[in-house]
Write a protein that holds these residues in place. Sequence first.
Motif, short mmCIF file in Angstrom:
data_model
loop_
_atom_site.label_atom_id
_atom_site.label_comp_id
_atom_site.label_asym_id
_atom_site.label_seq_id
_atom_site.Cartn_x
_atom_site.Cartn_y
_atom_site.Cartn_z
N ARG A 233 0.82 -1.20 0.00
CA ARG A 233 0.00 0.00 0.00
C ARG A 233 0.87 1.27 0.00
O ARG A 233 0.61 2.22 -0.73
N SER A 234 1.89 1.27 0.84
CA SER A 234 2.78 2.42 0.89
C SER A 234 3.47 2.64 -0.45
O SER A 234 3.61 3.78 -0.93
N ALA B 44 2.37 1.82 -3.34
CA ALA B 44 1.40 2.33 -4.31
C ALA B 44 1.20 3.83 -4.12
O ALA B 44 1.16 4.59 -5.11
N TRP B 45 1.05 4.26 -2.85
CA TRP B 45 0.93 5.70 -2.59
C TRP B 45 2.16 6.45 -3.08
O TRP B 45 2.05 7.49 -3.75
N SER C 155 -6.99 10.13 2.19
CA SER C 155 -6.66 9.29 3.33
C SER C 155 -7.70 9.42 4.45
O SER C 155 -8.03 8.45 5.13
N ALA D 17 -8.48 4.17 1.72
CA ALA D 17 -7.22 4.03 1.00
C ALA D 17 -6.00 4.24 1.89
O ALA D 17 -4.91 3.72 1.60
N ARG E 111 -5.56 3.18 4.98
CA ARG E 111 -5.34 2.17 6.01
C ARG E 111 -4.05 1.39 5.74
O ARG E 111 -3.77 1.01 4.61
N VAL F 215 -1.10 2.53 5.93
CA VAL F 215 -0.04 3.41 5.41
C VAL F 215 0.37 4.38 6.52
O VAL F 215 -0.49 4.98 7.18
#
Length: 554
Positions: free
Chosen positions: A162-163, A165-166, A201, A206, A208, A210
Amino acid sequence: MKPATWRADLVAGAVVAVLLIPQSLAYAMLAGLPAQVGLYASLLPLLAYAALGSSPVLGLGPVAVLALMIAQALAGLPASVGAEAGALVLAAEVGLLLAAAALLRLDALASLLSVPALRGFENGATLMIAASQLPVLLGSAAAGFTLPDLAASALHGGWGLRSAAWGAAAVALLLLARRAGSRLLMRLAPLALLVAAMALSALTPAGRGVAQVGALPALSLPLGLPPLQGALWWQLLPSAALVALMAFVSSLAVSESLAQRRGEKLLPAAELRGLAAANLVASLTGGMPVAGSFSRSILLHEAGAHSRWALVFVAVFMALAMALLAGPLAHLPKPVLAATIVVAVLGGFSLQPYREAWRYAPAEGLLMAAVSVTVLAWSVGAALALGVAGSVALLIQRTARPHVARIGRVPGTHHFRNVERFAVECRPEVVGLRIDESLVFTNARGLADVVLAHVREHRAQVGAPQRVLLLMAPVNHIDVSGLVALQELHAALAAEGLRLEFSEVKGPVLDRLRAVGWLERHDVSLYLSHHEGIQAGEQALRPSQADLDAPGQL
């Protein structure tokens, strides 16, 4: 202030505040400090510099290179001392050191770092900053301030999808904004991205899993003295000296380049005072060490700032941001903040300075590369020390032997040029030499050897000389070491039956020689022009009293 000037400064202040808000947050995080510290460092320190500094367009505040240096300095503190407390002490020491330098008029300290050393340090720090943010972009627990430490740490830490992707999305959007060709879009993109990321956020799932900036305390200036612990101040003093040197050198380089563009006069002593005051105020208001930023300064210049009131308006808009951002900042994903750092710092990186320096002066190109490698592999402190030592060593190496050219007359003229570069005429009875630099302690010892080598060359190629005529026009100063070297040269030439003579001695240099009666004591002839000296024939003429009494004409 005229209305047009007031409006221009107001607009410039608003534009720069837009850039300063994300940078303040990002560079505080880079230094290992809470995000609000960056905001505090961007408020009252600006007012202090505006009051005492001299540049109307120096964008003062947290900067990337200093943030990396601060992080390394604070990493060595004991667990009982918080990073915020260490940053306050560091800012106070930087301010006091700069104030002492201003009081002692040591603004010449900026020359300790040559341009190759400074660029090598900045480029190395740029790469290290980008590398240090990769774990944050990828959601990894890896950390380190050098590539070896970072690589060793990465072996034991994974990364979060997730991180990543961000972070990847943020980098892609920032790069697209840069390629859009619109300066306005490029400047607004970091702030717009932060606002969008905070909203996404906070309002969707989305964010969560991160890492986020987290809840901030109420953004009110924490006025007060930094911790007064002697051991802490002593431990941070070496780091503070390096940060102070880097802050002044980099800020002066930025403000001087913009002053030249704007046709303005910059006062280095005032810059020292302004930077000192800004850092002292930062230490009293919960901030961190500050310096001038090239990107923000260019933006102030291009936005039309006319006076230091533009910096006051930047501070006003930063105060508004502090009042409005306390709640939303808690939801800001750290990978997005890291992406703004990576894209910002890498945007100024280029290999071109290394190539140009290597082609022009290989030794300076090697110093630039060595400083960069030292930042990446060792520490910023070692890199700065190498840069200063290398700059001084190259200066000494370049001036260890004075450049002396054997000269002859260009046919049909009264001009004299180097015999190795031009087809010239030389008279056998006189060796014409041109000294191309001042005679000081770094180069004076080699003068006699260089001159005697040219005499032997003249004797072999042209004929047996009777006198040596030194063209002294390029010589701006002769110190005591240089004077002793001239005496030794006079004795060496006399031992070979040669007479020493001068031509075109500058007035200030002649004044010093006259003050000790050097010309008369050593029976050295003096000529207003080199051509006159060459034409004097075998019997050199003694200088007339009128010549000696009119040094301003020489």
